[in-house]
Scaffold this motif. Sequence first.
Motif, PDB file in Angstrom:
ATOM      1  N   VAL A  17       0.816  -1.157  -0.069  1.00  0.00           N
ATOM      2  CA  VAL A  17      -0.056   0.130   0.138  1.00  0.00           C
ATOM      3  C   VAL A  17       0.788   1.254  -0.062  1.00  0.00           C
ATOM      4  O   VAL A  17       0.531   2.139  -1.039  1.00  0.00           O
ATOM      5  N   TYR A  18       1.834   1.356   1.003  1.00  0.00           N
ATOM      6  CA  TYR A  18       2.900   2.430   0.767  1.00  0.00           C
ATOM      7  C   TYR A  18       3.797   2.650  -0.345  1.00  0.00           C
ATOM      8  O   TYR A  18       3.969   3.608  -0.874  1.00  0.00           O
TER       9      TYR A  18
ATOM     10  N   GLN B 267       2.883   1.826  -3.348  1.00  0.00           N
ATOM     11  CA  GLN B 267       2.007   2.387  -4.548  1.00  0.00           C
ATOM     12  C   GLN B 267       1.566   3.659  -4.152  1.00  0.00           C
ATOM     13  O   GLN B 267       1.555   4.458  -5.071  1.00  0.00           O
ATOM     14  N   ALA B 268       1.549   3.934  -2.862  1.00  0.00           N
ATOM     15  CA  ALA B 268       1.109   5.377  -2.411  1.00  0.00           C
ATOM     16  C   ALA B 268       2.095   6.175  -2.930  1.00  0.00           C
ATOM     17  O   ALA B 268       1.940   7.560  -3.307  1.00  0.00           O
TER      18      ALA B 268
ATOM     19  N   GLY C  46      -2.155  -3.942  -8.947  1.00  0.00           N
ATOM     20  CA  GLY C  46      -2.424  -4.379  -7.535  1.00  0.00           C
ATOM     21  C   GLY C  46      -2.220  -5.733  -7.517  1.00  0.00           C
ATOM     22  O   GLY C  46      -1.926  -6.195  -6.376  1.00  0.00           O
TER      23      GLY C  46
ATOM     24  N   GLN D  58      -2.051   4.001 -11.026  1.00  0.00           N
ATOM     25  CA  GLN D  58      -1.616   3.886  -9.820  1.00  0.00           C
ATOM     26  C   GLN D  58      -2.758   4.053  -8.740  1.00  0.00           C
ATOM     27  O   GLN D  58      -2.461   3.288  -7.616  1.00  0.00           O
ATOM     28  N   LEU D  59      -3.579   4.934  -8.797  1.00  0.00           N
ATOM     29  CA  LEU D  59      -4.687   4.942  -7.735  1.00  0.00           C
ATOM     30  C   LEU D  59      -5.450   3.684  -7.838  1.00  0.00           C
ATOM     31  O   LEU D  59      -5.979   3.146  -6.914  1.00  0.00           O
TER      32      LEU D  59
ATOM     33  N   SER E 197      -4.626   0.554  -8.643  1.00  0.00           N
ATOM     34  CA  SER E 197      -3.837  -0.313  -8.019  1.00  0.00           C
ATOM     35  C   SER E 197      -3.858  -0.336  -6.528  1.00  0.00           C
ATOM     36  O   SER E 197      -3.972  -1.414  -6.076  1.00  0.00           O
ATOM     37  N   LEU E 198      -4.446   0.759  -5.892  1.00  0.00           N
ATOM     38  CA  LEU E 198      -4.469   0.669  -4.547  1.00  0.00           C
ATOM     39  C   LEU E 198      -5.715   0.243  -3.958  1.00  0.00           C
ATOM     40  O   LEU E 198      -5.723  -0.273  -2.929  1.00  0.00           O
TER      41      LEU E 198
ATOM     42  N   LEU F 213      -5.403  -3.575  -3.275  1.00  0.00           N
ATOM     43  CA  LEU F 213      -4.418  -3.533  -1.987  1.00  0.00           C
ATOM     44  C   LEU F 213      -4.831  -3.130  -0.883  1.00  0.00           C
ATOM     45  O   LEU F 213      -4.941  -3.663   0.361  1.00  0.00           O
ATOM     46  N   LEU F 214      -5.679  -2.096  -0.503  1.00  0.00           N
ATOM     47  CA  LEU F 214      -6.329  -1.487   0.677  1.00  0.00           C
ATOM     48  C   LEU F 214      -7.224  -2.793   1.053  1.00  0.00           C
ATOM     49  O   LEU F 214      -7.420  -2.743   2.199  1.00  0.00           O
TER      50      LEU F 214
END
Length: 294
Positions: A34-35, A37-38, A77, A196-197, A199-200, A203-204
């Motif tokens: 998560v971090y 990708q963030a 993701g 990118q967003l 993909s989160l 994961l979240l």
Amino acid sequence: MGELLGVMAAIMFGTSHFFNGVLSRRIPAMSVAVYSQAGGAVFFLGWALSIFWTQGELEPMGDQDFGWAVLSGVGAGIGVAALYEGMRKHNISLVVPVTSIVSVAAPFILSITLLGEPLQLHTAAAGMMLLPAIWLLSRPNKQAPDPQGPRPTPESRRNVFASLYGLIAGAGYAAQLFALSQITSTAPAEPLLTGQLVSLLPLLALAWVRAAPLRIKKTTLQAAVVGLAAALAMAFYLYATRHALLGPVMIAIALYPAIPVLLALLVLKERLSRLQALGLGIAAIIVPVVSLAN
């Protein structure tokens, strides 16, 4: 130029995967994912804002680019989740090469079958070499003969699961890399940020299901910094596909497992069996073989 950008992307992909793999052994893999990708999203957001600041507007993202961006995000993701979880549980020197070979092979095949790129003899030979490399890399270390006959060992089972993680991660990254190569925007910061967003989201969701802590601390900030490097690698890769055919660029990207494997051998003192070393050697000579054809 395209091949050089591909090699630079490979170096940055390999380095980022190794460091995030090490972090995944200290904190939950989903927290790292998560971090990371963030951190990449922050990089692409900064890129987009810099374009807006200098030009006063962003190039509109068409529906086609939006679709490819979403597909790249879904693939990323899946790839990130499987890769970091695999590196947490198993040898980096096994999970990463299998991931790389699968993620390179699929776009390489699609570049020929869907995009109609020319296939030369040396390139075809390199593609065929990927198959035995996967098989050899997934072999367990040599065991003493069992008097009761061959039986599954804990190590062989671990290698099977490590290869499975690599296959899933490779499929995810293959979708991401092929989708990125189809984005046509001249300033692709917005499509990259969108992917990118996206993909989160998975994961979240996985982090929530596994109750992975997402508190900000030193290790998660380190993952975010590594994510910046991975995002830069994606940008290098995207521009590489615009200066060369997708096939040769994908073969250049295949260099990247050499870096985490080498770091795993030197830093983490991981050990390879002879068959695994042979598989890694086959993977290492694929790039020069393809270079003969290009």
